[in-house]
Structure formats: structure tokens, C-alpha cells
Design a protein around this motif. Structure first.
Motif, PDB file in Angstrom:
ATOM      1  N   VAL A  72       0.792  -1.047  -0.214  1.00  0.00           N
ATOM      2  CA  VAL A  72      -0.097   0.089   0.167  1.00  0.00           C
ATOM      3  C   VAL A  72       1.038   1.180   0.038  1.00  0.00           C
ATOM      4  CG1 VAL A  72      -1.925  -1.090   1.240  1.00  0.00           C
ATOM      5  CG2 VAL A  72      -0.116   0.079   2.681  1.00  0.00           C
ATOM      6  N   PRO A  73       0.271   2.302  -0.419  1.00  0.00           N
ATOM      7  CA  PRO A  73       1.089   3.610  -0.327  1.00  0.00           C
ATOM      8  C   PRO A  73       1.515   4.086   0.838  1.00  0.00           C
ATOM      9  CG  PRO A  73      -0.797   3.846  -1.983  1.00  0.00           C
ATOM     10  CD  PRO A  73      -0.952   2.524  -1.149  1.00  0.00           C
ATOM     11  N   LEU A  74       2.542   4.797   0.936  1.00  0.00           N
ATOM     12  CA  LEU A  74       2.756   5.436   2.287  1.00  0.00           C
ATOM     13  C   LEU A  74       1.806   6.398   2.323  1.00  0.00           C
ATOM     14  CD1 LEU A  74       6.601   5.946   2.087  1.00  0.00           C
ATOM     15  CD2 LEU A  74       5.427   4.562   3.915  1.00  0.00           C
ATOM     16  N   GLN A  75       1.451   6.604   3.707  1.00  0.00           N
ATOM     17  CA  GLN A  75       0.453   7.730   4.062  1.00  0.00           C
ATOM     18  C   GLN A  75       1.076   9.175   4.533  1.00  0.00           C
ATOM     19  OE1 GLN A  75      -2.942   7.141   3.734  1.00  0.00           O
ATOM     20  NE2 GLN A  75      -2.005   5.437   2.427  1.00  0.00           N
ATOM     21  N   PRO A  76       0.400  10.403   4.171  1.00  0.00           N
ATOM     22  CA  PRO A  76       1.293  11.502   4.682  1.00  0.00           C
ATOM     23  C   PRO A  76       1.838  11.392   5.964  1.00  0.00           C
ATOM     24  CG  PRO A  76      -1.094  11.912   3.377  1.00  0.00           C
ATOM     25  CD  PRO A  76      -0.767  10.194   3.577  1.00  0.00           C
ATOM     26  N   GLY A  77       3.119  11.852   6.228  1.00  0.00           N
ATOM     27  CA  GLY A  77       3.791  11.647   7.507  1.00  0.00           C
ATOM     28  C   GLY A  77       4.260  10.277   7.910  1.00  0.00           C
ATOM     29  N   GLU A  78       3.991   9.355   7.025  1.00  0.00           N
ATOM     30  CA  GLU A  78       4.327   8.082   7.626  1.00  0.00           C
ATOM     31  C   GLU A  78       5.761   7.812   7.573  1.00  0.00           C
ATOM     32  OE1 GLU A  78       3.092   3.466   6.836  1.00  0.00           O
ATOM     33  OE2 GLU A  78       2.328   4.935   5.650  1.00  0.00           O
TER      34      GLU A  78
END
Length: 408
Positions: A72-78
Motif C-alpha cells: 500500500v502507499p505510504l500515508q502522509p507523514g508516515e
């Protein structure tokens, strides 16, 4: 032999080593180890039917078992995971027990690896005339051929590796690194011939060996094969056009890179061996067992035994130092290359084992294959990857990951 300079690499296959005496993607929770889970290596009753391919040397047994969750894509700030790929050039078993040793190590620590299989390791020497290497005599090979019993063991452990969830790539065949026939001189057409022959040796081992008591390799190799490492890290410019035509997804043949986030070259992910801090020296060393050896015992794989303990510690510290530099800063993936060898009393095998153990229990660490890492890269936002690439080796994200990747 290739040069023993600080950045040079020989990249010997297993036969040469023996003959010469050198011879995002959520992988479980964010806690320990974090590779694919491990299960029974034998497809059980009720599983997908086995569909023999060709002469029955290989078979379509369905999706590969023991794989991580879909990326899954990295989430904002992850915070990005810390990916580490351990890979093996040649990937043949010559009776020294190293292939099963590292399969067990991987199981014990939830790791996946990449095994770059040399096609000749499944071709009996009695059938060597079947090999027509580009710009070299028929049957020629700079890594030699395995004994029949070792071909059998290689088949056993390659099968086991795939069922455990590891990737089976290719290290091609004859391992030609010098002279007019060097892979460094090969054209895209030469590489296509070499690849077709490597696939043929893997998919026709039953005909070539006459073995009737072994199970098939449980995969369609033409579909499975998505990446490679060239002999001695030579010839990639000739290889890449052919690799692209074949739909490959990555190449690990670059002669050295920095610990930064990868880019694509000619449409393939460029996943090179990397320069790592070398304890006690002002220069860095390529992340491969042979290159560390070359800076320790110079032109011999049987150095002074009194030096082995110190060299072993230095090799272990090299791998762990490279790991810490990435893990504590830019989280760039770490790529480590090896051979199933016993150089300098086997100290490099001990070093890579200790290094893996030292990495596996850290938070966010993912011990994966090149293919699995490419899967993760492919689902990421290109803007996020571009942002990650701005971080130099050892450079931490300004303001921490929460701020650095908050609004890409």
C-alpha cells in the motif's frame, strides 16, 4: 580475476569459487522482523492443481506461498519501512550446506531473500555442449559445472526456497568476465540468447539430467523471472534493452551506488549494490562479501588464519554500519550481495548471518526480496519517492518524517 580495488568486484559464481578455492507495503505489523510468514513448504491437499510445464521440470502450482500482504502507499507523514535485501549470486549447493543454512536462517527471522540462480548449475557437465555462450566456445564456462549430486541438491533447495517465499532470479550462465568473450562486450541479442539458454536449463533439467525421482520446480520460470545480476556487474547497458523487452522489473547489476532511494533506468528499477562505511578506513566498500575480502586478504581467499576473527568482526560491522546509517536517517533500502562460499574460513557467511540477526528484530525493518521491494515501489506516489530521493546517505529528514512527508 578482476581488480581488487576498493570499488571493484569479481562477483564469482559458485562453481568458480569451488574450483579455484575461491573456489508502505505492510509486511505484518510494525514490530519485529517483519518478513513474510513461513509455513509448510509442501502444497497440501486441496491446494491448486499442479500443472506440468514442458517435460515436467517445472509446474504451475498457483500463486507463490508465504508472500507479504499486498503493498500500500505510504500515508502522509508516515515513516518509511527500512527495507533490506539479502541476495545470493549463483545459488547452487555444492555440499557445503550453505544453501540450507541460510534457508533456515530466513525462516527463523521471517526473512525473504533473492537467489540469482546460475542456469548452468542445473545442467550436467556431460551435457555441457548444449550451452552455446555468446562469443565463447560451446560448453565454455568460467564457473565450471556441478557434479550430478550437487545438481540434485540445488534443485531441492531452489524448490524449497520458492515455496518458502523467496525470489528465484538469474545470474545467467557461464560468468565470463574477461577477454573478448566478456559479458561486458555482449549486445542485446547476445543477452537474449544467454537468457533463453538460462531459462532452458531451468525448464528442461529433467530431460538434461535424466532424473526421474525429483519433484518439479513449482513455478513457471518465464513468468517468475523479473530481475537479475550480471556476472562481475558487467554488461548492464547491453542487458537493459533486452530485459525491458522481456518485461523485467528491476536490475541489480550496477557497479555500485549510494545509500539513497532508487530510480528507474531504461524502465527498470535500478537496485545496485551499495558503498558502505568500512570500519578502520577512510573509504567505503561495496556491499558484497567478495569486495570486503578483497580489502582484507587481497589476492587470496585463504588469508592468514590469525586475522580471521578481526576480519569477521570488520565484515559484520560493515553490514551493520550501513544498516544503521540508513535506518537512523534517510531509510534508504540496503542491498547486500553474497555467494555460497567458504572464503577465509567461512567468516563472511558468519558475518552476514550475524548482520541479519542484528537487523531482524528492529522496528519497521522488512527483510524482503528484490521482487517484493519492487512491488512496494510500484504502488508508491511518484512524488513521495522523489521526495525521498532528495535525502543523501546519512541525511535525516528535516523536522522528522511526520513533517517531511506530510504534504508531498
Amino acid at each position: 580475476m578482476r581488480d581488487f580495488s576498493r570499488r571493484g568486484v569479481l562477483g564469482l559464481g559458485l562453481g568458480a569459487a569451488a574450483a579455484a578455492g575461491i573456489a508502505g507495503c505492510v509486511f505484518g505489523d510494525a514490530g519485529s522482523g517483519g518478513g513474510p510468514g513461513r509455513g509448510d513448504s509442501t502444497p497440501g491437499p486441496g491446494g491448486p492443481p499442479v500443472k506440468a510445464i514442458g517435460d515436467g521440470s517445472t509446474a504451475d502450482t498457483g500463486p507463490q506461498p508465504n508472500q507479504p500482504d499486498q503493498p500500500v502507499p505510504l500515508q502522509p507523514g508516515e515513516t518509511p519501512p527500512q527495507f533490506v535485501v539479502f541476495s545470493w549470486d549463483g545459488a547452487g549447493e555444492v555440499g557445503n550446506g550453505l544453501f540450507p543454512r541460510f534457508l533456515k536462517l530466513a525462516r527463523d527471522h521471517g526473512a525473504a531473500m533473492t537467489f540469482f540462480l546460475s542456469g548452468l548449475y542445473l545442467l550436467p557437465e556431460s551435457k555441457k555442449a548444449l550451452y552455446q555462450p555468446p562469443n565463447n566456445p560451446a560448453g565454455a564456462s568460467d564457473i565450471g559445472y556441478l557434479k550430478d549430486e550437487n545438481v540434485r541438491n540445488t534443485l531441492k533447495y531452489v524448490r524449497e526456497a520458492w515455496l518458502d517465499g523467496h525470489e528465484v532470479g538469474t545470474h545467467f550462465n557461464g560468468h565470463f568476465c574477461g577477454g573478448a568473450g566478456s559479458v561486458g562486450r555482449w549486445s542485446p541479442e547476445d543477452w537474449r540468447s544467454e537468457i533463453d539458454q538460462a531459462v532452458s536449463f531451468v525448464t528442461n533439467w529433467r530431460t538434461n539430467t535424466g532424473f526421474t525421482d525429483l519433484e518439479p520446480l513449482p513455478f513457471d520460470y518465464r513468468k517468475e523471472l523479473v530481475g537479475a545480476r550480471t556476472p562481475c556487474l558487467l554488461g548492464r547497458d547491453g542487458l537493459l534493452p533486452t530485459a525491458g523487452t522481456l518485461g523485467w522489473r528491476y536490475d541489480s547489476s550496477s557497479p555500485g551506488g549510494l545509500q539513497t532511494w532508487p530510480v528507474k533506468k531504461a524502465g527498470l528499477w535500478d537496485l545496485p549494490l551499495q558503498s558502505l562505511p568500512f570500519p578502520g578506513h577512510s573509504f567505503e566498500v561495496l556491499s558484497m562479501d567478495y569486495n570486503i575480502l578483497a580489502n582484507q586478504s587481497k589476492n587470496t581467499t585463504r588469508g592468514v588464519p590469525a586475522h580471521y576473527p578481526g576480519w569477521r568482526s570488520q565484515a559484520t560491522a560493515t553490514y551493520l554500519g550501513g544498516f544503521r546509517r540508513a535506518y537512523e536517517t534517510n531509510r534508504a533500502p540496503l542491498f547486500i550481495g553474497n555467494h555460497f562460499e567458504e572464503w577465509n574460513g567461512g567468516i563472511y557467511m558468519d558475518a552476514v548471518e550475524e548482520a541479519l540477526k542484528g537487523m531482524a528484530d528492529k522496528r519497521d525493518v522488512r527483510l524482503v526480496s528484490f521482487r517484493q521491494f519492487a512491488d512496494w515501489l510500484d504502488v508508491q506516489d511518484p512524488r513521495v519517492l522523489a521526495r525521498l530521493r532528495t535525502l543523501a546517505p546519512g541525511q535525516s529528514p528535516a523536522g522528522g518524517w511526520g513533517a517531511y512527508l506530510a504534504t508531498v
